[in-house]
Motif scaffolding. Structure first.
Motif, PDB file in Angstrom:
ATOM      1  N   TYR A  39       0.838  -1.188   0.000  1.00 54.79           N
ATOM      2  CA  TYR A  39       0.000   0.000   0.000  1.00 54.79           C
ATOM      3  C   TYR A  39       0.871   1.236   0.000  1.00 54.79           C
ATOM      4  O   TYR A  39       2.011   1.191   0.425  1.00 54.79           O
ATOM      5  N   ARG A  48      -5.047   9.593  -9.179  1.00 58.62           N
ATOM      6  CA  ARG A  48      -5.913   8.918 -10.156  1.00 58.62           C
ATOM      7  C   ARG A  48      -5.269   7.627 -10.645  1.00 58.62           C
ATOM      8  O   ARG A  48      -4.075   7.581 -10.888  1.00 58.62           O
ATOM      9  N   SER A  49      -6.121   6.645 -10.805  1.00 55.55           N
ATOM     10  CA  SER A  49      -5.693   5.363 -11.354  1.00 55.55           C
ATOM     11  C   SER A  49      -6.192   5.275 -12.789  1.00 55.55           C
ATOM     12  O   SER A  49      -7.294   5.721 -13.094  1.00 55.55           O
ATOM     13  N   GLY A  86      -6.764   2.476 -14.015  1.00 58.42           N
ATOM     14  CA  GLY A  86      -7.420   1.175 -14.016  1.00 58.42           C
ATOM     15  C   GLY A  86      -6.406   0.065 -14.146  1.00 58.42           C
ATOM     16  O   GLY A  86      -5.210   0.284 -14.131  1.00 58.42           O
ATOM     17  N   SER A  96      -9.581  -3.356 -11.717  1.00 58.86           N
ATOM     18  CA  SER A  96     -10.162  -2.095 -11.252  1.00 58.86           C
ATOM     19  C   SER A  96     -10.481  -1.191 -12.428  1.00 58.86           C
ATOM     20  O   SER A  96      -9.941  -1.348 -13.511  1.00 58.86           O
ATOM     21  N   ALA A 115      -8.589   7.532  -7.054  1.00 54.75           N
ATOM     22  CA  ALA A 115      -8.305   6.532  -6.022  1.00 54.75           C
ATOM     23  C   ALA A 115      -8.214   7.179  -4.645  1.00 54.75           C
ATOM     24  O   ALA A 115      -8.448   6.535  -3.626  1.00 54.75           O
ATOM     25  N   TYR A 116      -7.854   8.473  -4.611  1.00 55.84           N
ATOM     26  CA  TYR A 116      -7.674   9.181  -3.346  1.00 55.84           C
ATOM     27  C   TYR A 116      -7.751  10.674  -3.620  1.00 55.84           C
ATOM     28  O   TYR A 116      -7.266  11.148  -4.641  1.00 55.84           O
ATOM     29  N   GLU A 117      -8.371  11.414  -2.710  1.00 60.38           N
ATOM     30  CA  GLU A 117      -8.490  12.857  -2.845  1.00 60.38           C
ATOM     31  C   GLU A 117      -8.548  13.466  -1.453  1.00 60.38           C
ATOM     32  O   GLU A 117      -9.241  12.943  -0.572  1.00 60.38           O
ATOM     33  N   VAL A 151      -3.718   3.891  -1.350  1.00 58.99           N
ATOM     34  CA  VAL A 151      -3.774   3.182  -2.629  1.00 58.99           C
ATOM     35  C   VAL A 151      -3.057   1.844  -2.495  1.00 58.99           C
ATOM     36  O   VAL A 151      -2.197   1.667  -1.641  1.00 58.99           O
ATOM     37  N   GLU A 152      -3.436   0.915  -3.364  1.00 61.24           N
ATOM     38  CA  GLU A 152      -2.748  -0.372  -3.420  1.00 61.24           C
ATOM     39  C   GLU A 152      -1.631  -0.299  -4.453  1.00 61.24           C
ATOM     40  O   GLU A 152      -1.502   0.683  -5.180  1.00 61.24           O
ATOM     41  N   TYR A 172      -0.032   5.425 -10.489  1.00 63.42           N
ATOM     42  CA  TYR A 172      -1.030   6.471 -10.312  1.00 63.42           C
ATOM     43  C   TYR A 172      -0.504   7.811 -10.803  1.00 63.42           C
ATOM     44  O   TYR A 172       0.690   8.088 -10.710  1.00 63.42           O
TER      45      TYR A 172
END
Length: 140
Positions: A33, A53-54, A56, A60, A65-67, A86-87, A91
Motif C-alpha cells: 500500500y 488517479r488510477s 485502471g 479495477s 483513487a484518493y483525494e 492506494v494499493e 497512479y
C-alpha cells in the motif's frame, strides 16, 4: 494482483495444484500500500489539495483513487498524512497549493507514483518557500 477468490481457491486446492498456492501467496505478500505525507517549508500554513488517479487495471476501473485537502502547518520534517490510500499500482498525482489566506495559488503539479514491491511506501509531497512542490517516493 490476485483476487481474494483466487487466493482462497489456491489455498483450498493447494494439495491438488502443488506450488500454485505458494506462487499466488508469494505474489500477494509482495504487494503493498502507499501513503501520502506532506512537508511545508514555508513559515506559514498552506492548503494542499492532492488527487491521485488510477488508469485502471485488470481488476479495477479508472478514476480517483484518493483525494484530500488539508491545511499543513510549517514543518522541517514530513508530517504523517493518510495511510494505505492506494494499493500497488501506478497512479497520476496532482497537487495544488494555496497560501493560508488563499490569496496565492500554485499548481497543478503532477507526478507519477508507483508504490510496489513492499508492504508500505510513502509519497512525500514537499511545499517549498515559493509555493512549488517537490515529490519524493520513500522506498522501503
Amino acid at each position: 494482483m490476485a483476487t481474494r477468490r483466487e487466493l482462497l481457491a489456491a489455498f483450498a486446492g493447494g494439495a491438488a495444484v502443488g506450488g500454485a498456492g505458494v506462487g499466488l501467496a508469494s505474489s500477494a505478500l509482495e504487494s503493498g500500500y502507499g501513503s501520502v505525507s506532506w512537508i511545508n517549508e514555508r513559515e506559514e500554513p498552506v492548503w494542499v489539495r492532492t488527487v491521485v488517479r488510477s488508469d485502471g487495471g485488470p481488476f479495477s476501473s479508472p478514476g480517483v483513487a484518493y483525494e484530500s485537502e488539508y491545511r499543513i502547518h510549517p514543518t522541517g520534517h514530513y508530517r504523517g498524512g493518510d495511510t494505505n490510500v492506494v494499493e500497488t499500482g501506478t497512479y497520476a498525482v496532482t497537487v495544488t497549493v494555496e497560501s493560508a489566506d488563499r490569496s496565492e495559488r500554485a499548481g497543478p503539479f503532477t507526478d507519477t507514483w508507483a508504490p510496489a514491491g513492499c508492504f508500505h511506501q510513502d509519497l512525500i509531497v514537499t511545499v517549498t518557500e515559493d509555493l512549488s512542490v517537490e515529490f519524493r517516493q520513500d522506498e522501503c
